[in-house]
Design an enzyme around this catalytic site. Structure first.
Site, PDB file in Angstrom:
ATOM      1  N   GLY A 129       5.637   5.601 -12.131  1.00 13.72           N
ATOM      2  CA  GLY A 129       6.901   5.893 -11.465  1.00 13.72           C
ATOM      3  C   GLY A 129       7.566   4.620 -10.993  1.00 13.72           C
TER       4      GLY A 129
ATOM      5  N   HIS B  71       0.733   4.050   4.286  1.00  9.47           N
ATOM      6  CA  HIS B  71      -0.202   4.583   3.294  1.00  9.47           C
ATOM      7  C   HIS B  71      -1.479   5.067   3.969  1.00  9.47           C
ATOM      8  CE1 HIS B  71       1.136   3.702  -0.943  1.00  9.47           C
ATOM      9  NE2 HIS B  71       2.129   3.190  -0.239  1.00  9.47           N
ATOM     10  N   ARG B  72      -1.998   4.256   4.916  1.00 10.55           N
ATOM     11  CA  ARG B  72      -3.250   4.618   5.588  1.00 10.55           C
ATOM     12  C   ARG B  72      -3.098   5.912   6.381  1.00 10.55           C
ATOM     13  NH1 ARG B  72      -4.440  -1.074   7.239  1.00 10.55           N
ATOM     14  NH2 ARG B  72      -5.981  -1.867   5.766  1.00 10.55           N
TER      15      ARG B  72
ATOM     16  N   ASP C  72      -4.485   1.951  -6.391  1.00 10.51           N
ATOM     17  CA  ASP C  72      -3.060   1.802  -6.123  1.00 10.51           C
ATOM     18  C   ASP C  72      -2.775   0.327  -5.785  1.00 10.51           C
ATOM     19  OD1 ASP C  72      -0.407   2.247  -5.611  1.00 10.51           O
ATOM     20  OD2 ASP C  72      -0.724   3.702  -3.995  1.00 10.51           O
TER      21      ASP C  72
END
Length: 407
Positions: free
Chosen positions: A234, A276-277, A307
């Site tokens: 993406g 993210h975490r 990632d």
């Protein structure tokens, strides 16, 4: 045991009354779902919803033989509006205190399961020895061991989409095993119905049935086949990382591999890492490394999420000296880089653990102004194609919508 699904929707049903959202607008006819209610062998009713007699008639069943009505919540909640009326002839609904056991004259055994959210879950054992677990919306068991010592249920009915972490804990405890049929109920308008709903459930190793369906507990059913290797592509802020995380949210002991590392003094990067975490399940472990080969090829290891490959390639080009035009033209840097990318692709091919990898899809817009930028664009395109060739499942995420390219 034979289980009839009188309803499989969220407490307010699907579509929600008066809701203008796209999911509700498309949840018509066969895709409509009444609030979840279950009829077990015609004698036990789990949760009382509006119009139960009519729902049973639509499913080709009757409530005349019901001897016990169990509620997973107080009569006035969690559903909106007034509590449903109890049809004539049905016993008074009760909510069993946590831990209490009941034995019905029909031979069914019931145990009330304590939850980590308001409500009560029920473990039902049938006369034939099969067991099922039913959990109310937004809830998971609160007293599960984490050593895999539980005997797997034949069937689990729960809010898979709303509580994938609860499904992960059931797997970690051994309560959900390879042959457990995981059936999603309490389905709300958070996910569009149809193909997208089934795709997300399949990624969690679960499925759903329409209202009125009958399921025989313990009957063999093909569990959704989870791909060993998945590549999620993406553009920037497309939702690719969230899609990758969602694919493993229902599994325990996931290793999250961050290939970007830290950047001293870069507050914007630190904020990205923190975001993210925060959205990852607390049970996941994190490793910050670009040494992916031993992680991908580890034996008998839990799932791993990488990632992302674009940041891995940045590190690989750093180590190969591929940013230097002279070294690139000499052929030294391309050979070094090809060795690193070849080893990574071979590791994907040899992977025996479940792998979900994220990468950027580039080259569809502005042409980079520098030779080094164009070099990175070209090498990332080649790397994505090579890794995709080793993956059973490839997704392209655009504007938050995942489109399967393979699998």
């Amino acid at each position: 045991m034979e289980l009839t699904l009188l309803g499989t929707g969220a407490p307010a049903g699907l579509p929600r009354p008066g809701c203008p959202c796209a999911a509700c607008a498309t949840a018509a006819r066969a895709r409509a779902r009444a609030a979840t209610a279950l009829l077990v062998d015609g004698v036990l009713l789990l949760d009382l919803t509006p119009g139960p007699a009519l729902a049973a008639a639509r499913a080709g069943s009757s409530l005349h033989g019901v001897r016990q009505v169990l509620l997973s919540h107080s009569p006035e909640g969690p559903r909106e509006g007034p509590a449903p009326e109890v049809p004539a002839g049905l016993p008074a609904p009760v909510r069993v205190p946590d831990g209490r056991r009941l034995t019905l004259i029909s031979g069914h055994r019931v145990r009330a399961v304590a939850l980590d959210a308001p409500g009560t879950g029920y473990e039902i054992g049938g006369p034939d020895g099969e067991r099922l677990l039913y959990l109310p919306p937004g809830a998971g068991p609160s007293d599960l061991p984490s050593d895999g010592s539980r005997t797997p249920y034949a069937l689990v009915l729960m809010d898979v989409l709303g509580r994938p972490d609860a499904l992960a804990r059931l797997r970690a405890a051994g309560a959900v095993g390879p042959t457990t049929d995981v059936l999603a109920v309490h389905i709300d308008h958070d996910v569009p119905p149809g193909a997208e709903l089934h795709r997300r459930l399949a990624a969690a190793g679960a499925r759903t049935e329409p209202d009125g369906a009958t399921v025989v507990v313990g009957d063999y059913r093909a569990v959704p086949d989870l791909p060993r290797r998945t590549l999620v592509l993406g553009g920037a802020r497309s939702g690719k990382s969230a899609e990758a995380e969602r694919r493993l949210a229902a599994f325990p002991d996931v290793l999250y591999v961050a290939t970007g590392g830290g950047r001293d003094g870069d507050r914007e990067w630190a904020a990205r890492v923190a975001a993210h975490r925060e959205r990852r399940p607390p049970s996941w472990r994190t490793a910050e490394t670009c040494d992916l080969v031993p992680l991908l090829t580890a034996e008998n290891a839990p799932p791993v999420l990488v990632d992302c490959l674009a940041l891995w390639l940045t590190d690989a080009m750093d180590r190969a000296g591929a940013w230097d035009d002279d070294r690139w033209r000499s052929g030294e840097a391309p050979r070094a880089l090809a060795g690193r990318t070849g080893a990574l692709v071979a590791a994907f091919r040899a992977a025996s653990r479940t792998v979900v990898a994220v990468s950027n899809e580039v080259g569809s817009g502005v042409v980079p102004a520098t030779a080094a930028g164009r070099r990175f664009r070209d090498e990332l395109g080649r790397l994505n194609a090579a890794v995709a060739a080793e993956c059973e499942h490839v997704l392209l995420v655009t504007a938050g919508t995942a489109q399967p390219l393979r699998g």
